[in-house]
Design a protein around this motif. Structure first.
Motif, PDB file in Angstrom:
ATOM      1  N   ALA A   1      -9.744 -10.432  13.114  1.00 37.15           N
ATOM      2  CA  ALA A   1      -8.228  -9.076  12.999  1.00 37.15           C
ATOM      3  C   ALA A   1      -9.548  -8.162  12.615  1.00 37.15           C
ATOM      4  N   TYR A   2      -8.944  -7.590  12.423  1.00 37.52           N
ATOM      5  CA  TYR A   2      -9.635  -5.581  12.282  1.00 37.52           C
ATOM      6  C   TYR A   2      -8.465  -5.451  11.281  1.00 37.52           C
ATOM      7  N   LEU A   3      -9.246  -4.937   9.671  1.00 34.82           N
ATOM      8  CA  LEU A   3      -8.676  -3.899   9.063  1.00 34.82           C
ATOM      9  C   LEU A   3      -9.413  -2.773   9.151  1.00 34.82           C
ATOM     10  N   GLU A   4      -8.679  -1.741   8.833  1.00 33.57           N
ATOM     11  CA  GLU A   4      -9.340  -0.524   8.420  1.00 33.57           C
ATOM     12  C   GLU A   4      -9.274  -0.033   7.420  1.00 33.57           C
ATOM     13  N   LEU A   5      -9.783   0.555   5.625  1.00 28.93           N
ATOM     14  CA  LEU A   5      -9.227   0.757   4.707  1.00 28.93           C
ATOM     15  C   LEU A   5      -8.901   2.157   4.909  1.00 28.93           C
ATOM     16  N   ASN A   6      -7.712   2.766   3.931  1.00 36.10           N
ATOM     17  CA  ASN A   6      -8.000   3.792   4.258  1.00 36.10           C
ATOM     18  C   ASN A   6      -9.240   4.893   3.088  1.00 36.10           C
ATOM     19  N   GLY A   7      -9.163   6.505   3.071  1.00 37.43           N
ATOM     20  CA  GLY A   7     -10.436   6.486   1.825  1.00 37.43           C
ATOM     21  C   GLY A   7     -11.087   5.425   1.132  1.00 37.43           C
ATOM     22  N   ALA A   8     -11.524   5.344   2.183  1.00 38.97           N
ATOM     23  CA  ALA A   8     -12.429   3.966   1.618  1.00 38.97           C
ATOM     24  C   ALA A   8     -13.759   4.643   2.395  1.00 38.97           C
ATOM     25  N   THR A   9     -15.129   3.896   1.255  1.00 38.78           N
ATOM     26  CA  THR A   9     -16.197   4.380   2.014  1.00 38.78           C
ATOM     27  C   THR A   9     -16.762   2.994   2.347  1.00 38.78           C
ATOM     28  N   HIS A  10     -18.742   3.169   2.570  1.00 35.43           N
ATOM     29  CA  HIS A  10     -19.078   2.061   2.866  1.00 35.43           C
ATOM     30  C   HIS A  10     -19.134   1.304   1.739  1.00 35.43           C
ATOM     31  N   PHE A  11     -19.035   1.853   0.598  1.00 32.76           N
ATOM     32  CA  PHE A  11     -19.433   0.945  -0.304  1.00 32.76           C
ATOM     33  C   PHE A  11     -18.118   0.613  -1.549  1.00 32.76           C
ATOM     34  N   THR A  12     -16.648   0.821  -0.693  1.00 37.13           N
ATOM     35  CA  THR A  12     -15.218   0.530  -1.724  1.00 37.13           C
ATOM     36  C   THR A  12     -15.954  -0.997  -1.301  1.00 37.13           C
ATOM     37  N   PRO A  13     -17.216  -1.588  -0.920  1.00 38.22           N
ATOM     38  CA  PRO A  13     -16.210  -3.262  -1.072  1.00 38.22           C
ATOM     39  C   PRO A  13     -16.901  -3.417  -2.325  1.00 38.22           C
ATOM     40  N   ASN A  14     -17.770  -2.939  -2.988  1.00 33.71           N
ATOM     41  CA  ASN A  14     -18.266  -3.150  -4.196  1.00 33.71           C
ATOM     42  C   ASN A  14     -17.890  -3.389  -5.612  1.00 33.71           C
ATOM     43  N   SER A  15     -16.728  -2.795  -5.476  1.00 32.31           N
ATOM     44  CA  SER A  15     -15.782  -2.905  -6.652  1.00 32.31           C
ATOM     45  C   SER A  15     -14.550  -4.082  -6.714  1.00 32.31           C
ATOM     46  N   SER A  16     -13.491  -4.027  -7.759  1.00 35.03           N
ATOM     47  CA  SER A  16     -12.943  -4.103  -7.342  1.00 35.03           C
ATOM     48  C   SER A  16     -11.871  -3.995  -6.770  1.00 35.03           C
ATOM     49  N   ASN A  17     -10.790  -4.446  -5.288  1.00 37.25           N
ATOM     50  CA  ASN A  17      -9.895  -3.911  -4.196  1.00 37.25           C
ATOM     51  C   ASN A  17      -9.203  -4.605  -3.652  1.00 37.25           C
ATOM     52  N   THR A  18      -7.702  -4.400  -4.379  1.00 36.91           N
ATOM     53  CA  THR A  18      -6.464  -4.867  -4.123  1.00 36.91           C
ATOM     54  C   THR A  18      -6.071  -5.462  -2.603  1.00 36.91           C
ATOM     55  N   THR A  19      -6.921  -4.562  -2.099  1.00 36.44           N
ATOM     56  CA  THR A  19      -6.930  -4.469  -0.679  1.00 36.44           C
ATOM     57  C   THR A  19      -7.224  -5.889   0.477  1.00 36.44           C
ATOM     58  N   ILE A  20      -8.841  -5.608  -0.194  1.00 32.17           N
ATOM     59  CA  ILE A  20      -9.496  -6.507   0.779  1.00 32.17           C
ATOM     60  C   ILE A  20      -9.119  -7.843  -0.166  1.00 32.17           C
TER      61      ILE A  20
END
Length: 300
Positions: free
Chosen positions: A238-257
């Motif tokens: 699967a490939y899921l592209e986050l909207n309105g996100a940056t390279h560092f979005t996975p570094n903080s709490s994220n509901t979609t991830i």
């Protein structure tokens, strides 16, 4: 007044019949209730999922943690183990997570309790040096899983046949390297991954790749998308592209991830098809999702 023996026997028979009927009803309820599904799948953990349960900051399990010193391990830089406190449900699947280039485990630590509270043992690791490349990070993820299952204080809580890897940036590239090197892994989740190698036909591990539409460090056009395309089309991927996100979005709490990572890990590490509903049909574009791709329904 003396009781007639026949009426006493009739009452006894009626009572026995009622008891049998109640027992049958209880048996029927057991067969059609949650226990029946759990009996079909011994790896299933936790109550039936809902959108709110997989989006919640914490799942149904209380979580404890253990700090692991780099001095007490070999092959990686130590880290923190998060695990369900209760042993009532038996063993759990386990996941090792690597940070990215120049980063420490603190950059991905939010995933530890979030995933563990859903019924996993989670090891957020530090790497030997902060500049280790993806191939080295892949080896370190496998070393961390070996430590978890063979030497750690919680090894008795882990089913060593149900393991997965995650990673951010170069750690995400490393999670692909780990899956390539150890086909027995049950799930891999690269988060805004970076890897110069774009061809992964040898990967047999179900893999979900997260990209970010605003990533300028590892742009999706040169990393996440070709990495996804480089996986075999027959693979559960699967490939899921986050909207309105940056390279560092996975570094903080994220509901979609969290939501889709939990679903992927549950579906493939625990073989828990109750989570298939969140993965297939593919998530639609939204305020948080730019696009998604994948093969549905899943084959394994």
């Amino acid at each position: 007044m003396q009781q007639h023996p026949h009426s006493s026997r009739r009452r006894t028979r009626r009572f026995a019949g009622l008891t049998a009927a109640v027992a049958a009803l209880i048996g029927l309820t057991t067969l059609t209730g949650p226990g029946a599904h759990a009996a079909d799948n011994p790896y299933e953990r936790g109550p039936a999922p809902t959108n709110s349960s997989i989006e919640a900051l914490r799942g149904p399990y209380a979580v404890s943690d253990i700090s692991v010193s780099s001095l007490s391990v070999t092959g990686f830089g130590g880290g923190t183990i998060y695990y369900p406190t209760s042993t009532a449900d038996g063993t759990f699947g386990a996941i090792a997570i690597s940070p990215g280039f120049t980063a420490y485990q603190s950059s991905i630590s939010w995933l530890g309790p979030r995933l563990a509270s859903q019924g996993f043992v989670v090891f957020t690791i530090d790497t030997n040096t902060t500049v280790d490349q993806p191939d080295s990070r892949g080896e370190q993820l496998l070393a961390a899983l070996d430590y978890l299952t063979q030497r750690s204080a919680v090894r008795g809580r882990i089913d060593s046949s149900r393991l997965g890897v995650m990673g951010h940036s170069m750690g995400g590239g490393g999670s692909l390297e780990a899956a390539k090197d150890r086909p027995s892994l049950q799930a891999a989740i690269p988060l805004t991954p970076w890897n110069l190698d774009k061809s992964w036909p040898e990967v047999r591990t179900p893999t979900m790749i997260f990209g970010a539409d605003g990533d300028t460090v590892a742009p999706v056009s040169s990393h996440a998308e070709p990495l996804y395309s480089g996986l075999a089309s027959s693979l559960d991927r699967a490939y899921l592209e986050l909207n309105g996100a940056t390279h560092f979005t996975p570094n903080s709490s994220n509901t979609t991830i969290a939501k889709y990572s939990i679903s992927w890990l549950k579906r493939f590490i625990d073989n828990d098809t109750r989570y298939e509903q969140f993965l297939c049909p593919l998530p639609r574009p939204s305020l948080t999702i730019e696009e998604s791709r994948g093969n549905c329904p899943h084959t394994s």
